[in-house]
Enzyme design. Structure first.
Site, PDB file in Angstrom:
ATOM      1  N   ASN A  44      -3.487  -4.065   4.957  1.00  0.00           N
ATOM      2  CA  ASN A  44      -3.280  -4.298   3.526  1.00  0.00           C
ATOM      3  C   ASN A  44      -3.417  -5.780   3.212  1.00  0.00           C
ATOM      4  O   ASN A  44      -3.055  -6.637   4.011  1.00  0.00           O
ATOM      5  CB  ASN A  44      -1.930  -3.730   3.049  1.00  0.00           C
ATOM      6  N   ILE A  45      -3.987  -6.049   2.050  1.00  0.00           N
ATOM      7  CA  ILE A  45      -4.216  -7.426   1.622  1.00  0.00           C
ATOM      8  C   ILE A  45      -3.687  -7.563   0.201  1.00  0.00           C
ATOM      9  O   ILE A  45      -4.248  -6.977  -0.735  1.00  0.00           O
ATOM     10  CB  ILE A  45      -5.705  -7.786   1.699  1.00  0.00           C
ATOM     11  N   GLU A  46      -2.585  -8.293   0.074  1.00  0.00           N
ATOM     12  CA  GLU A  46      -1.939  -8.448  -1.227  1.00  0.00           C
ATOM     13  C   GLU A  46      -2.490  -9.655  -1.970  1.00  0.00           C
ATOM     14  O   GLU A  46      -3.225 -10.471  -1.412  1.00  0.00           O
ATOM     15  CB  GLU A  46      -0.425  -8.593  -1.035  1.00  0.00           C
ATOM     16  N   GLU A  57      -5.577   1.479   4.144  1.00  0.00           N
ATOM     17  CA  GLU A  57      -6.474   2.631   4.293  1.00  0.00           C
ATOM     18  C   GLU A  57      -7.824   2.350   3.646  1.00  0.00           C
ATOM     19  O   GLU A  57      -8.879   2.626   4.220  1.00  0.00           O
ATOM     20  CB  GLU A  57      -5.859   3.877   3.644  1.00  0.00           C
ATOM     21  N   CYS A  94      -0.939   6.305  -0.550  1.00  0.00           N
ATOM     22  CA  CYS A  94      -0.833   6.403  -2.001  1.00  0.00           C
ATOM     23  C   CYS A  94      -1.957   7.284  -2.560  1.00  0.00           C
ATOM     24  O   CYS A  94      -2.924   7.622  -1.873  1.00  0.00           O
ATOM     25  CB  CYS A  94      -0.874   5.006  -2.628  1.00  0.00           C
ATOM     26  N   CYS A  97      -5.641   5.835  -2.404  1.00  0.00           N
ATOM     27  CA  CYS A  97      -6.268   5.943  -1.079  1.00  0.00           C
ATOM     28  C   CYS A  97      -6.689   7.375  -0.791  1.00  0.00           C
ATOM     29  O   CYS A  97      -7.745   7.614  -0.197  1.00  0.00           O
ATOM     30  CB  CYS A  97      -5.316   5.438   0.001  1.00  0.00           C
TER      31      CYS A  97
HETATM   32 ZN   LIG Z   1      -3.086   3.215  -0.814  1.00  0.00          ZN
END
Ligand SMILES: [Zn+2]
Length: 139
Positions: A44-46, A57, A94, A97
């Site tokens: 994940n990249i915020e 994902e 989520c 995804c």
């Molecule tokens: Zn997601």
């Protein structure tokens, strides 16, 4: 009980989570997908503008697709910072995804979610949005 291949893929997802950029949520997630080109991972990249954040994902799936993968058969995902006693909901993918999975993965694809179980895409999103059911994923 995971198969040896599933365990390997899940370990790849766990390793990818170490690269997560998550200064805001501290929720480090990794994902790894398996296809005809091998295993490709993502994290994940915020972003300070929260809406620009991308889940692990989708990073893994986009990474695989951009490298030429067209038959993605399995995806594993792991949140390495979730509390051990966290509810299953905190480990699940989520909705965004899931919709991307339906488009980029094979219809009978398997999704392995660390601490939650092994699911089919149909389990995760039984009625996805779809424009061209027979052409988009190369079937
Ligand atoms: Zn997601």
């Amino acid at each position: 009980m995971l198969t040896r291949d599933e365990e390997f893929l899940l370990n790849s997802a766990r390793a990818a989570a170490a690269n997560a950029y998550c200064p805001y949520s501290k929720f480090a997630v990794g994902a790894a997908c398996e296809s005809e080109i091998g295993i490709v991972s993502g994290c994940n990249i915020e972003n300070a503008s929260y809406g620009l954040t991308v889940c692990a994902e989708r990073v893994a799936l986009f990474n695989a697709r951009s490298r030429g993968a067209s038959r993605i058969t399995r995806l594993a995902v792991s949140c390495i910072t979730v509390r051990p006693d966290a509810a299953i909901n905190q480990r699940m993918c989520c909705g965004a995804c899931r919709q991307v999975m339906v488009e980029l993965m094979q219809p009978n694809a398997i999704v392995i979610i660390d601490g939650a179980g092994v699911f089919t895409l149909r389990d995760l999103l039984p009625a996805p949005f779809w424009l061209q059911s027979s052409e988009i994923n190369g079937e």
